[in-house]
Write a protein that holds these residues in place. Structure first.
Motif, PDB file in Angstrom:
ATOM      1  N   PHE A  20      29.908  33.268  33.960  1.00 12.53           N
ATOM      2  CA  PHE A  20      29.507  34.504  34.638  1.00 12.53           C
ATOM      3  C   PHE A  20      30.661  35.508  34.519  1.00 12.53           C
ATOM      4  O   PHE A  20      31.576  35.514  35.360  1.00 12.53           O
ATOM      5  N   PRO A  21      30.672  36.312  33.476  1.00 14.17           N
ATOM      6  CA  PRO A  21      31.796  37.227  33.229  1.00 14.17           C
ATOM      7  C   PRO A  21      32.066  38.170  34.405  1.00 14.17           C
ATOM      8  O   PRO A  21      31.162  38.511  35.178  1.00 14.17           O
ATOM      9  N   LEU A  22      33.338  38.562  34.507  1.00 16.21           N
ATOM     10  CA  LEU A  22      33.779  39.538  35.510  1.00 16.21           C
ATOM     11  C   LEU A  22      33.916  40.888  34.806  1.00 16.21           C
ATOM     12  O   LEU A  22      34.739  41.039  33.898  1.00 16.21           O
ATOM     13  N   ILE A  23      33.110  41.864  35.200  1.00 17.40           N
ATOM     14  CA  ILE A  23      33.081  43.186  34.564  1.00 17.40           C
ATOM     15  C   ILE A  23      34.047  44.116  35.299  1.00 17.40           C
ATOM     16  O   ILE A  23      34.005  44.225  36.530  1.00 17.40           O
ATOM     17  N   ILE A  24      34.928  44.779  34.545  1.00 11.25           N
ATOM     18  CA  ILE A  24      35.857  45.760  35.114  1.00 11.25           C
ATOM     19  C   ILE A  24      35.342  47.132  34.741  1.00 11.25           C
ATOM     20  O   ILE A  24      35.108  47.437  33.557  1.00 11.25           O
ATOM     21  N   THR A  25      35.147  47.991  35.750  1.00  8.33           N
ATOM     22  CA  THR A  25      34.590  49.321  35.521  1.00  8.33           C
ATOM     23  C   THR A  25      35.309  50.330  36.409  1.00  8.33           C
ATOM     24  O   THR A  25      36.309  49.988  37.061  1.00  8.33           O
ATOM     25  N   THR A  26      34.821  51.567  36.412  1.00  5.86           N
ATOM     26  CA  THR A  26      35.373  52.611  37.273  1.00  5.86           C
ATOM     27  C   THR A  26      34.229  53.314  37.979  1.00  5.86           C
ATOM     28  O   THR A  26      33.077  53.250  37.540  1.00  5.86           O
TER      29      THR A  26
ATOM     30  N   TYR B 235      39.316  31.316  34.308  1.00  8.10           N
ATOM     31  CA  TYR B 235      40.586  31.683  34.945  1.00  8.10           C
ATOM     32  C   TYR B 235      41.285  32.825  34.188  1.00  8.10           C
ATOM     33  O   TYR B 235      42.498  32.988  34.279  1.00  8.10           O
ATOM     34  N   GLY B 236      40.541  33.598  33.460  1.00 10.68           N
ATOM     35  CA  GLY B 236      41.128  34.701  32.705  1.00 10.68           C
ATOM     36  C   GLY B 236      41.614  35.825  33.614  1.00 10.68           C
ATOM     37  O   GLY B 236      41.201  35.947  34.781  1.00 10.68           O
TER      38      GLY B 236
ATOM     39  N   GLY C 230      39.307  33.901  39.825  1.00 12.70           N
ATOM     40  CA  GLY C 230      39.993  32.903  40.636  1.00 12.70           C
ATOM     41  C   GLY C 230      39.336  31.546  40.666  1.00 12.70           C
ATOM     42  O   GLY C 230      40.002  30.549  40.999  1.00 12.70           O
ATOM     43  N   LEU C 231      38.054  31.463  40.353  1.00 12.20           N
ATOM     44  CA  LEU C 231      37.360  30.171  40.422  1.00 12.20           C
ATOM     45  C   LEU C 231      37.103  29.567  39.055  1.00 12.20           C
ATOM     46  O   LEU C 231      36.537  28.468  38.952  1.00 12.20           O
ATOM     47  N   GLY C 232      37.485  30.236  38.001  1.00 13.89           N
ATOM     48  CA  GLY C 232      37.350  29.669  36.663  1.00 13.89           C
ATOM     49  C   GLY C 232      35.935  29.629  36.143  1.00 13.89           C
ATOM     50  O   GLY C 232      35.578  28.715  35.384  1.00 13.89           O
TER      51      GLY C 232
END
Length: 702
Positions: free
Chosen positions: A662-668, A686-687, A655-657
């Protein structure tokens, strides 16, 4: 051989001036009735005509039929031109054949006399009946001198005393059960004769009359079993014999069969207030028709009265159950009158059922009782109830179960119930009218295995009348942590006269409720202050990702402008998540003070989380969108929801671009994978990424 004059490829119709009857209408009915009867555009009977058939610009149409018809011809304006009986051409041809045989065949009284004929003297024989003249079992026989081994089957093969094999002349393979010795007076068991006919042919005709069947008859795949009409051919039961018909097995699949034109009947006298027992009790698992491994099948134009199950099918696909009438009995207060379990039963077999069409049926109760008391919660009502079967339609497993254009009402429990023990998906309940069952109308019940949850259901364009007797119209359950359904649409329905909330959802996720109209709920005023009674839509604590939009609530029973006991439009219990918008009022709206169109929720979106807190984030059930909106100085992570359901979709966004830095890591957090990997990342400013759970793992889908 000389040639013959061929008939025209299309039928042509003209008006009184012999001009083409452009736009004319041709209706076809069963003879002597107003019951529509199918015709086809091809001889293979694969393409149905409309009824009526609209004639083209030349006044023509391709019309193929089977059996006799009542034909009604009208011009484009609906003016009657003729109403005529069209005979069965096949029967006419058989008559010509019979005429030829009658000129050269010896005439005898019955089949017993055929067994006495000498093969040295006679080669053709005509019987006047099976046992006696004019009993309907008459026919023509020819001697087959080349056959010395075939067994006598009592119908198409008669073995004489001298060993001669006499063969019944059969037109197009269609046999008549009276030619096998069946009794149509209802006094003698005819099941052995039905079985003999079924063993001899896959095309069986049962003339008008009453036939008693005391043992199960097994039919083969491809059988066409046809009666003279459901008010003319009665198949009666008087003993506990198991099923009436079993069609198909694991070695002989029930493909391409048709059963039509019968009244399946088990007598049940009933006097309200005095009858306490079933006259002819049967085993609770008994069915009139049991289908195994069926494909491309029809059960149409029948009556089914008084049986635990009328029709049951397993491991079956492309089954059509149409234009039937069902009646049964299950008295909630008299154990001796508890017999009817379900009219139609989609059962678990080795696999599951698929592409089932249930349409244009009348599935009702049928026996009226005295006024009865019924308690819901702490409120007791006095109602005049029908004591029909417990369920109209019950499904344990089906993919593509389509229930449409039926009437259902008067059941002692629910009109339709699902409890999933195998694959259940794409349930469509559309364009029906419901008068409501004693305990509710449509019930989505949790199974015992979380792997089998109803997916992708639609309940649309139905009319629900609670009759001041029925509680919820649509309800779902959450038992033992197992959901009853995920992803669905409840839309464009009308609800009125229910004792409680017309829609009560729990144990479901991803359901949209839109464009419905609910009025006259809490119809007897028993639930003031209780949203389970006085809300038009109750969202339970375990209902997640629910979307409601453009629903109308309130208004009086049978009169939107009248007084009413409606208190809330929607009521969301704590724990539920979703989005509610644009509720409306019917007529005078909500009649009770202290409520509102939205209760315990407010018009907000709980499915979206905007994360501003430090640290990593674990998404919760019901959260569909995650937006990282916090200041970060290092990589952060978000874990996808725990215990996802098949079809669950979530959106993750930077949301802040700053994801490029600083990558956003998606995990479980539960060991499940994302495209077979432990994690993925968003590394562009903004990905965003969209993920869907397929039942086994997460996939990136956008």
């Amino acid at each position: 051989m000389s040639a013959i004059l061929l008939q025209n490829g299309k039928q042509a119709f003209t008006d009184v001036n012999s001009r083409p009857l452009v736009g004319g209408k041709v209706y076809f009915y069963a003879p002597g009735t107003n019951t529509p009867k199918d015709t086809w555009q091809d001889s293979a009977q694969t393409v149905l005509n409309t009824n009526p058939i609209i004639l083209d610009a030349r006044g023509e149409a391709s019309i193929y039929g089977s059996g006799p018809y009542r034909q009604v011809l009208r011009d484009a304006s609906g003016v009657l031109i003729w109403d005529a009986f069209i005979p069965d051409i096949a029967e006419t041809l058989q008559g010509a054949i019979d005429d030829i045989y009658s000129k050269s065949a010896v005439q005898v009284t019955n089949v017993a006399a055929v067994r006495l004929l000498s093969k040295l003297v006679y080669t053709k024989a005509q019987t006047l009946g099976y046992r006696s003249a004019n009993d309907g079992g008459n026919g023509f026989y020819y001697l087959d001198p080349s056959d010395t081994t075939s067994a006598d089957n009592g119908g198409t093969i008669i073995v004489a005393a001298d060993g001669g094999r006499w063969k019944l002349v059969v037109n197009n393979g269609r046999v008549n059960v009276l030619q096998f010795g069946a009794y149509n007076d209802g006094g003698t068991d005819s099941a052995p004769m039905f079985q003999a006919a079924a063993n001899a042919s896959r095309q069986i005709f049962v003339p008008a009359g009453r036939y008693q069947l005391d043992t199960t008859v097994n039919l083969r795949g491809g059988t066409y079993l046809e009666g003279a009409g459901r008010e003319q051919t009665v198949l009666a039961r008087t003993i506990n014999q198991g099923h009436t018909f079993i069609i198909g097995s694991d070695t002989d699949h029930a493909n391409n069969f048709k059963i039509s034109g019968f009244w399946f009947y088990k007598e049940q006298p009933y006097t309200s207030g005095t009858t306490t027992t079933i006259k002819w009790p049967v085993t609770p698992t008994s069915r009139y028709i049991q289908v195994n491994y069926g494909q491309d099948c029809d059960i149409v134009d029948n009556f089914f009265h008084n049986m635990p199950y009328a029709i049951c099918f397993a491991d079956t696909s492309l089954l059509r159950i149409q234009r039937n009438n069902f009646l049964g009995i299950w008295d909630t207060q008299i154990p001796g009158l508890q017999e009817g379990i379900a009219a139609i039963y989609s059962a678990q077999g080795v696999g599951y059922n698929a592409l089932i069409d249930i349409s244009y049926n009348h599935i009702s109760g049928g026996y009226f009782a005295l006024n009865r008391t019924k308690t819901i919660g702490t409120t007791t009502y006095v109602v005049n109830e029908q004591i029909g079967p417990r369920l109209g339609i019950y499904s344990e497993t089906a993919e593509g179960l389509n229930i449409h254009h039926n009437y259902l009402g008067g059941q002692s429990q629910y009109c339709i119930a699902t409890s999933n023990i195998n694959i259940s998906a794409q349930l469509k309940i559309t364009d029906n009218f419901f008068d409501g069952g004693r305990d509710g109308t449509i019930r989505l019940i949790s199974g015992t295995n979380p792997a089998f949850v109803l997916l992708d259901f639609q309940i649309c364009r139905n009319g629900f009348n609670g009759q001041l007797v029925s509680p919820e119209a649509i309800s779902s359950t959450y038992t033992g942590g197992v959901r009853s359904a995920n992803t669905g649409l409840i839309s464009e329905n009308v609800f009125e006269n229910h004792l409680t909330a017309p829609i009560s959802l729990d144990g479901v996720a991803g359901v949209t409720v839109s464009d419905n109209r609910s009025q006259g709920y809490n119809a007897r005023g028993g639930g003031v202050g209780n949203p389970g009674f006085s809300a038009g839509l109750l969202i339970g604590a375990n209902a997640l990702s629910i979307t409601t939009d453009n629903n109308a609530y309130g208004g009086g029973t049978n009169n939107p402008m009248g007084g009413n006991n409606c208190q809330w439009g929607e009521y969301w219990l704590a724990g539920s998540t979703g989005f509610a918008t644009n509720p409306k009022t019917n007529g005078v709206g909500l009649g009770l003070a202290g409520g509102g169109l939205i209760g315990n929720f407010g018009d907000q979106d709980l499915s979206q989380i905007t994360d501003t807190a430090a640290g990593n984030y674990q998404m919760l059930q019901g959260q569909q969108t995650y937006i990282r909106a916090k200041t970060v100085s290092a990589t952060s992570s978000v874990a996808l929801p725990l215990s996802p359901y098949a079809g669950m979709t979530v959106l993750i966004k930077d949301g802040l671009g700053v994801a490029n830095t600083f990558p956003l890591i998606i995990t479980t957090s539960d060991g499940s994978t994302i495209d077979f990997a432990a994690s993925q990342s968003i590394a562009s400013s903004y990905g965003f990424a969209r993920y869907r759970f397929n039942g086994a793992r997460w996939n990136r889908v956008g």
